[in-house]
Design an enzyme around this catalytic site. Structure first.
Site, PDB file in Angstrom:
ATOM      1  N   HIS A 155       0.823  -1.212   0.000  1.00  0.00           N
ATOM      2  CA  HIS A 155       0.000   0.000   0.000  1.00  0.00           C
ATOM      3  C   HIS A 155       0.855   1.259   0.000  1.00  0.00           C
ATOM      4  O   HIS A 155       2.044   1.213   0.316  1.00  0.00           O
ATOM      5  CB  HIS A 155      -0.903   0.026   1.240  1.00  0.00           C
ATOM      6  CG  HIS A 155      -2.111  -0.853   1.117  1.00  0.00           C
ATOM      7  ND1 HIS A 155      -2.075  -2.205   1.395  1.00  0.00           N
ATOM      8  CD2 HIS A 155      -3.378  -0.583   0.737  1.00  0.00           C
ATOM      9  CE1 HIS A 155      -3.277  -2.718   1.199  1.00  0.00           C
ATOM     10  NE2 HIS A 155      -4.083  -1.759   0.790  1.00  0.00           N
ATOM     11  N   LYS A 159      -0.878   4.954   4.715  1.00  0.00           N
ATOM     12  CA  LYS A 159      -1.826   4.033   5.358  1.00  0.00           C
ATOM     13  C   LYS A 159      -1.478   3.857   6.832  1.00  0.00           C
ATOM     14  O   LYS A 159      -0.312   3.687   7.184  1.00  0.00           O
ATOM     15  CB  LYS A 159      -1.809   2.680   4.629  1.00  0.00           C
ATOM     16  CG  LYS A 159      -2.853   1.720   5.144  1.00  0.00           C
ATOM     17  CD  LYS A 159      -3.115   0.582   4.186  1.00  0.00           C
ATOM     18  CE  LYS A 159      -4.105  -0.418   4.754  1.00  0.00           C
ATOM     19  NZ  LYS A 159      -5.415   0.200   5.065  1.00  0.00           N
TER      20      LYS A 159
HETATM   21  N1  LIG Z   1     -12.873  -0.715   2.087  1.00  0.00           N
HETATM   22  C1  LIG Z   1     -12.135  -0.249   1.086  1.00  0.00           C
HETATM   23  O1  LIG Z   1     -12.269  -0.649  -0.063  1.00  0.00           O
HETATM   24  C2  LIG Z   1     -11.127   0.796   1.388  1.00  0.00           C
HETATM   25  C3  LIG Z   1     -10.917   1.179   2.668  1.00  0.00           C
HETATM   26  N2  LIG Z   1     -10.024   2.134   2.973  1.00  0.00           N
HETATM   27  C4  LIG Z   1      -9.962   2.508   4.384  1.00  0.00           C
HETATM   28  O2  LIG Z   1     -10.700   3.723   4.519  1.00  0.00           O
HETATM   29  C5  LIG Z   1     -10.143   4.504   5.587  1.00  0.00           C
HETATM   30  C6  LIG Z   1      -9.808   5.881   5.055  1.00  0.00           C
HETATM   31  O3  LIG Z   1      -8.780   5.767   4.105  1.00  0.00           O
HETATM   32  P1  LIG Z   1      -8.215   7.049   3.335  1.00  0.00           P
HETATM   33  O4  LIG Z   1      -9.333   7.757   2.685  1.00  0.00           O
HETATM   34  O5  LIG Z   1      -7.067   6.592   2.540  1.00  0.00           O
HETATM   35  O6  LIG Z   1      -7.674   7.889   4.586  1.00  0.00           O
HETATM   36  P2  LIG Z   1      -7.516   9.468   4.724  1.00  0.00           P
HETATM   37  O7  LIG Z   1      -6.612   9.699   5.879  1.00  0.00           O
HETATM   38  O8  LIG Z   1      -7.203  10.067   3.403  1.00  0.00           O
HETATM   39  O9  LIG Z   1      -9.013   9.942   5.115  1.00  0.00           O
HETATM   40  C7  LIG Z   1      -9.575   9.820   6.375  1.00  0.00           C
HETATM   41  C8  LIG Z   1     -10.352  11.102   6.606  1.00  0.00           C
HETATM   42  O10 LIG Z   1     -11.126  10.980   7.790  1.00  0.00           O
HETATM   43  C9  LIG Z   1     -11.059  12.226   8.451  1.00  0.00           C
HETATM   44  N3  LIG Z   1     -11.444  12.035   9.849  1.00  0.00           N
HETATM   45  C10 LIG Z   1     -10.702  11.607  10.881  1.00  0.00           C
HETATM   46  N4  LIG Z   1     -11.440  11.582  11.991  1.00  0.00           N
HETATM   47  C11 LIG Z   1     -12.678  12.000  11.642  1.00  0.00           C
HETATM   48  C12 LIG Z   1     -13.895  12.210  12.352  1.00  0.00           C
HETATM   49  N5  LIG Z   1     -13.991  12.004  13.665  1.00  0.00           N
HETATM   50  N6  LIG Z   1     -14.983  12.630  11.672  1.00  0.00           N
HETATM   51  C13 LIG Z   1     -14.913  12.866  10.361  1.00  0.00           C
HETATM   52  N7  LIG Z   1     -13.779  12.726   9.629  1.00  0.00           N
HETATM   53  C14 LIG Z   1     -12.682  12.296  10.283  1.00  0.00           C
HETATM   54  C15 LIG Z   1      -9.621  12.690   8.265  1.00  0.00           C
HETATM   55  O11 LIG Z   1      -9.465  14.068   8.487  1.00  0.00           O
HETATM   56  P3  LIG Z   1      -8.022  14.649   8.973  1.00  0.00           P
HETATM   57  O12 LIG Z   1      -7.019  14.121   8.002  1.00  0.00           O
HETATM   58  O13 LIG Z   1      -8.180  16.117   8.931  1.00  0.00           O
HETATM   59  O14 LIG Z   1      -7.807  14.099  10.356  1.00  0.00           O
HETATM   60  C16 LIG Z   1      -9.435  12.325   6.795  1.00  0.00           C
HETATM   61  O15 LIG Z   1      -9.884  13.358   5.957  1.00  0.00           O
HETATM   62  C17 LIG Z   1      -8.925   3.717   6.095  1.00  0.00           C
HETATM   63  O16 LIG Z   1      -9.321   2.957   7.205  1.00  0.00           O
HETATM   64  C18 LIG Z   1      -8.587   2.799   4.926  1.00  0.00           C
HETATM   65  O17 LIG Z   1      -7.934   1.635   5.329  1.00  0.00           O
HETATM   66  C19 LIG Z   1      -9.282   2.748   2.024  1.00  0.00           C
HETATM   67  C20 LIG Z   1      -9.402   2.394   0.715  1.00  0.00           C
HETATM   68  C21 LIG Z   1     -10.333   1.378   0.285  1.00  0.00           C
HETATM   69  O1  LIG Z   2      -5.909   2.225   3.094  1.00  0.00           O
HETATM   70  C1  LIG Z   2      -6.084   1.856   1.910  1.00  0.00           C
HETATM   71  O2  LIG Z   2      -5.663   2.500   0.948  1.00  0.00           O
HETATM   72  C2  LIG Z   2      -6.844   0.618   1.671  1.00  0.00           C
HETATM   73  N1  LIG Z   2      -7.375   0.023   2.698  1.00  0.00           N
HETATM   74  C3  LIG Z   2      -8.167  -1.149   2.671  1.00  0.00           C
HETATM   75  C4  LIG Z   2      -7.462  -2.252   3.440  1.00  0.00           C
HETATM   76  O3  LIG Z   2      -6.916  -1.975   4.522  1.00  0.00           O
HETATM   77  O4  LIG Z   2      -7.493  -3.405   3.005  1.00  0.00           O
HETATM   78  C5  LIG Z   2      -8.598  -1.543   1.282  1.00  0.00           C
HETATM   79  C6  LIG Z   2      -7.575  -1.285   0.215  1.00  0.00           C
HETATM   80  O5  LIG Z   2      -6.570  -2.218   0.355  1.00  0.00           O
HETATM   81  C7  LIG Z   2      -7.038   0.139   0.299  1.00  0.00           C
END
Ligand SMILES: NC(=O)C1=CN([C@@H]2O[C@H](COP(=O)(O)OP(=O)(O)OC[C@H]3O[C@@H](n4cnc5c(N)ncnc54)[C@H](OP(=O)(O)O)[C@@H]3O)[C@@H](O)[C@H]2O)C=CC1
Ligand SMILES: O=C(O)C1=N[C@H](C(=O)O)C[C@H](O)C1
Length: 266
Positions: A155, A159
């Site tokens: 990744h 992350k």
């Molecule tokens: N299921 C799937 O297919 C996928 C899952 N994911 C997962 O999704 C999650 C997010 O990933 P990603 O978008 O890359 O991460 P990011 O860090 O880019 O985004 C997370 C966001 O959440 C915000 N945040 C944190 N705390 C709060 C809160 N209490 N209320 C509202 N917003 C909040 C952060 O703000 P700030 O930065 O200002 O703190 C940030 O903007 C991770 O757990 C990742 O593993 C990711 C990709 C695919």
């Molecule tokens: O944080 C990410 O980017 C992703 N998170 C998910 C995971 O933890 O498996 C899904 C995907 O791999 C991207």
């Protein structure tokens, strides 16, 4: 037909932003508000990249749910807030779709009970990409025949959780059919701690973090004289959005916790 009213938690994030855009291009979805822990009192269209989204930003989830009365809450934040958001949503009769990874077994059990109590569905999807779900399913199939397996997830370096939610889910699915076994030489020793990766029921999970990567995983099976590698790559975050759309549609039809899209994909 009534539109599905959606609240997105984490709209400024890498995934949250894509989810906002998904609601913008999906006829039957209506983004009614976003939950952010910053930008209290602003409208989303005041933030860069969201000029066409005139919806309120809430920092307080309860105020948001009481006022906006959404059908679905999409959470893409962190495990701590994701759990709080999912629990609060269910307690208000709102169905959560959670992409946030890093939930514990206890978290899942608690949400399962809450779904039952509230008679509402909740979908937790460690990976929304169709190909990733197939990669996990195929790995489970292969594990019936190959008991030696190493999971390598790769990744981007922003992350927070390791191993990835996808790697954990893959290991869980494999463990359902694989005879429990400690792999490698019985007397193997790590000369540098962590060299053999994380131990999940005797199989190993290796996490790589590098700038430039998005989300990639290969599951490698080995046997005498042969190996089988099953690999999936996400090259952008739009790859997750058809799964988010599917999960929003499906969560409206169920009243239980669904952990993993493989449970509802034909
Ligand atoms: N299921 C799937 O297919 C996928 C899952 N994911 C997962 O999704 C999650 C997010 O990933 P990603 O978008 O890359 O991460 P990011 O860090 O880019 O985004 C997370 C966001 O959440 C915000 N945040 C944190 N705390 C709060 C809160 N209490 N209320 C509202 N917003 C909040 C952060 O703000 P700030 O930065 O200002 O703190 C940030 O903007 C991770 O757990 C990742 O593993 C990711 C990709 C695919
Ligand atoms: O944080 C990410 O980017 C992703 N998170 C998910 C995971 O933890 O498996 C899904 C995907 O791999 C991207």
């Amino acid at each position: 037909m009534n539109k599905v009213k959606i609240v997105i938690a984490g709209p400024r994030g890498r995934m949250g932003k894509e989810a906002v855009y998904l609601t913008g291009r999906t006829e039957q979805f209506e983004l009614v508000a976003v939950l952010d822990h910053k930008n209290e009192g602003k409208s989303l269209n005041e933030l860069e990249g969201f000029s066409t989204y005139d919806v309120p930003i809430y920092t307080d989830i309860e105020a948001c749910l009481k006022t906006e009365k959404p059908d679905v809450l999409i959470d893409l934040t962190t495990p701590e807030f994701g759990m709080h958001h999912a629990k609060t949503a269910l307690s208000y009769g709102v169905r959560p779709v959670v992409g946030t990874t890093g939930f514990t077994k206890e978290n899942l059990e608690e949400l399962e009970e809450l779904c039952e109590e509230m008679n509402r569905g909740c979908i937790i999807a460690p990976n929304f990409a169709l190909g990733a779900v197939l990669m996990m399913k195929f790995s489970k199939m292969a594990a019936r025949y190959f008991t030696d397996v190493e999971i390598m997830e790769m990744h981007h370096d922003q992350k927070l959780d390791a191993p990835s939610g996808t790697a954990v889910k893959t290991a869980e699915l494999i463990a359902e059919v694989r005879e429990s076994k400690k792999q490698g030489h019985p007397e193997e020793k790590e000369t540098i701690q962590g060299a053999r990766g994380a131990d999940f029921d005797g199989m190993r999970i290796h996490s790589t973090r590098l700038p430039g990567l998005i989300a990639h995983q290969q599951v490698m099976f080995g046997a005498d004289g042969e190996s089988l590698t099953i690999r999936h790559d996400s090259y952008n975050r739009t790859s997750f959005m058809s799964g988010v759309k599917f999960a929003v549609e499906e969560v409206l039809k169920v009243n239980v916790l669904i952990y993993g899209l493989e449970n509802i994909m034909e």
